[in-house]
Design a protein around this motif. Structure first.
Motif, PDB file in Angstrom:
ATOM      1  N   GLY A 119       0.828  -1.197   0.000  1.00 45.31           N
ATOM      2  CA  GLY A 119       0.000   0.000   0.000  1.00 45.31           C
ATOM      3  C   GLY A 119       0.864   1.249   0.000  1.00 45.31           C
ATOM      4  N   TYR A 120       0.213   2.391   0.061  1.00 39.06           N
ATOM      5  CA  TYR A 120       0.919   3.669   0.030  1.00 39.06           C
ATOM      6  C   TYR A 120       0.396   4.566   1.152  1.00 39.06           C
ATOM      7  N   VAL A 121       1.294   5.305   1.778  1.00 34.75           N
ATOM      8  CA  VAL A 121       0.916   6.330   2.743  1.00 34.75           C
ATOM      9  C   VAL A 121       1.384   7.673   2.201  1.00 34.75           C
ATOM     10  N   VAL A 122       0.458   8.635   2.214  1.00 34.98           N
ATOM     11  CA  VAL A 122       0.720   9.974   1.698  1.00 34.98           C
ATOM     12  C   VAL A 122       0.510  10.965   2.839  1.00 34.98           C
ATOM     13  N   ALA A 123       1.408  11.939   2.959  1.00 40.54           N
ATOM     14  CA  ALA A 123       1.283  12.971   3.996  1.00 40.54           C
ATOM     15  C   ALA A 123       1.610  14.325   3.393  1.00 40.54           C
TER      16      ALA A 123
ATOM     17  N   LYS B 205      -6.149  10.353   8.540  1.00 37.80           N
ATOM     18  CA  LYS B 205      -5.913  11.071   9.795  1.00 37.80           C
ATOM     19  C   LYS B 205      -5.486  12.512   9.521  1.00 37.80           C
ATOM     20  N   CYS B 206      -5.856  13.413  10.435  1.00 37.91           N
ATOM     21  CA  CYS B 206      -5.355  14.785  10.430  1.00 37.91           C
ATOM     22  C   CYS B 206      -4.739  15.104  11.786  1.00 37.91           C
ATOM     23  N   TYR B 207      -3.636  15.854  11.748  1.00 39.67           N
ATOM     24  CA  TYR B 207      -2.968  16.300  12.966  1.00 39.67           C
ATOM     25  C   TYR B 207      -2.646  17.788  12.822  1.00 39.67           C
ATOM     26  N   GLY B 208      -2.919  18.546  13.867  1.00 40.91           N
ATOM     27  CA  GLY B 208      -2.603  19.964  13.844  1.00 40.91           C
ATOM     28  C   GLY B 208      -3.479  20.742  14.793  1.00 40.91           C
TER      29      GLY B 208
ATOM     30  N   ALA C  58      -3.678  25.449   7.746  1.00 42.77           N
ATOM     31  CA  ALA C  58      -3.330  24.118   7.236  1.00 42.77           C
ATOM     32  C   ALA C  58      -3.016  23.169   8.386  1.00 42.77           C
ATOM     33  N   ASN C  59      -3.508  21.944   8.268  1.00 49.30           N
ATOM     34  CA  ASN C  59      -3.152  20.845   9.170  1.00 49.30           C
ATOM     35  C   ASN C  59      -2.394  19.773   8.391  1.00 49.30           C
ATOM     36  N   VAL C  60      -1.704  18.914   9.146  1.00 48.40           N
ATOM     37  CA  VAL C  60      -1.046  17.746   8.552  1.00 48.40           C
ATOM     38  C   VAL C  60      -2.112  16.708   8.226  1.00 48.40           C
ATOM     39  N   TRP C  61      -2.122  16.218   6.987  1.00 49.12           N
ATOM     40  CA  TRP C  61      -3.081  15.202   6.548  1.00 49.12           C
ATOM     41  C   TRP C  61      -2.304  13.958   6.128  1.00 49.12           C
ATOM     42  N   VAL C  62      -2.709  12.792   6.653  1.00 52.03           N
ATOM     43  CA  VAL C  62      -2.025  11.525   6.372  1.00 52.03           C
ATOM     44  C   VAL C  62      -3.071  10.500   5.932  1.00 52.03           C
TER      45      VAL C  62
END
Length: 339
Positions: free
Chosen positions: A78-82, A122-125, A104-108
């Motif tokens: 699979g692939y993970v994009v951030a 997921k989102c982090y920020g 803007a937040n970090v999106w993964v």
């Protein structure tokens, strides 16, 4: 590309051959047709074969902007994009609503190997700024390390040294293989400090590099003169080993009931970011067995034995599991298993 301006973010070689490009598309036409274009700039993933021919492409995003995607491939292909998102709709699942158009937040996002199905999201920020996202794999536990810069101090973000308003600190965010946060920390000083890249090393330590405008707190005092940021390299020690846990693979019963049967064992060193190297041995009980370097136990005599794993990098750390053996053939009062 599309009919508008498109921007590359990163490219990797795929485990299946060929390449995956992650970037930003500003229109949903021409080649950028995989999925629905949400507007104002979406992530655009393009899978190429070894000859550069497009195998598939995928758009991801919301109604605002998605920027600067980084991509890695996971062991399951699979692939993970951030990267960054200012959206709160479409494909984006955001915990903290944006306070303005530029928040803007970090999106993964984890995708399957076809790129068409989202596995987790997921989102982090916080409510201030996150920027300069970088993504890498952590080799021992199949997790992820994300770094960048932040001036947020809410919603789980670690904050920054606030002597100067709106300046940034570098941050590192460790995720497990399901995208859940394990820890997050900020580093820097009272000026602007940014991480541009970060990596987890095989010994369990971490290294990050970027630019530093500070010379206090986490930034070494220096005698450099002139304006502008300075090259900044930060290394974190590996965590101390906590334990070794031995179990059967797939958590099956710790027993062997067929003649010369086998049982697969596994050992996990915690924290899992540490090297997972162990030495296996059999501790005799009332039975007998052998074990190879991969933790495969082969039965020899009925009774019980213990499969034991010792951490290579810390022999004081060990664990074992009792195994019950039955079904070995008895001939003339002795066991006919292999000794």
């Amino acid at each position: 590309g599309s009919s508008a301006s498109d921007y590359p973010g990163s490219i990797i070689e795929s485990l299946e051959g060929g390449y995956l490009i992650a970037g930003t598309a500003n229109a949903g036409d021409s080649l950028a047709t995989g999925g629905s274009f949400q507007g104002n700039g979406d992530w655009w993933l393009v899978k190429l074969d070894v000859n550069g021919n497009v195998e598939w492409n995928r758009l991801l995003g919301g109604s605002r902007s998605e920027m600067a995607p980084r991509v890695v491939q996971t062991p399951d292909s699979g692939y993970v994009v951030a990267g960054l998102t200012t959206s709160n709709d479409g494909d984006v699942v955001r915990n903290v609503p944006p306070v303005d158009l530029y928040d803007a937040n970090v999106w993964v996002v984890k995708l399957d190997k076809t790129g068409q199905n989202i596995i987790w999201n997921k989102c982090y920020g916080g409510t201030s700024t996150e920027t300069d996202v970088y993504l890498s794999l952590t080799p021992n536990d199949h997790g992820f390390l994300i770094s960048g810069a932040t001036s947020s101090d809410d919603h789980g973000m670690p904050g920054y040294y606030k002597n100067i308003i709106d300046f940034l600190d570098g941050f590192m965010l460790k995720l497990d293989e399901q995208g859940e946060s394990e820890w997050i920390q900020h580093y820097g000083g009272t000026s602007q400090d940014i991480f541009f890249a970060s990596y987890a090393l095989e010994d369990g330590s971490y290294v990050a590099c970027g630019g530093a405008g500070s010379d206090d707190y986490d930034i070494p005092t220096h005698a450099f003169t002139g304006s502008g940021d300075k090259l900044w390299v930060l290394k974190l020690d590996a965590p101390e080993m906590d334990s070794v846990v031995v179990r059967t693979k797939a958590n099956v019963a710790a027993s062997i009931s067929t003649k010369n049967g086998t049982l697969d064992m596994t050992a996990t060193i915690y924290p899992r970011v540490l090297p997972q190297n162990v030495t296996w041995s059999i501790v005799p009980g009332t039975g007998a067995a052998s074990i190879n370097a991969n933790g495969v136990v082969t039965a020899e005599e009925d009774g019980t034995v213990w499969a034991k794993a010792v951490a290579v990098n810390n022999p004081a750390m060990a664990d074992s599991v009792e195994i019950t053996i039955t079904g070995q053939e008895v001939i003339g009062g002795s066991v006919a298993g292999l000794r």
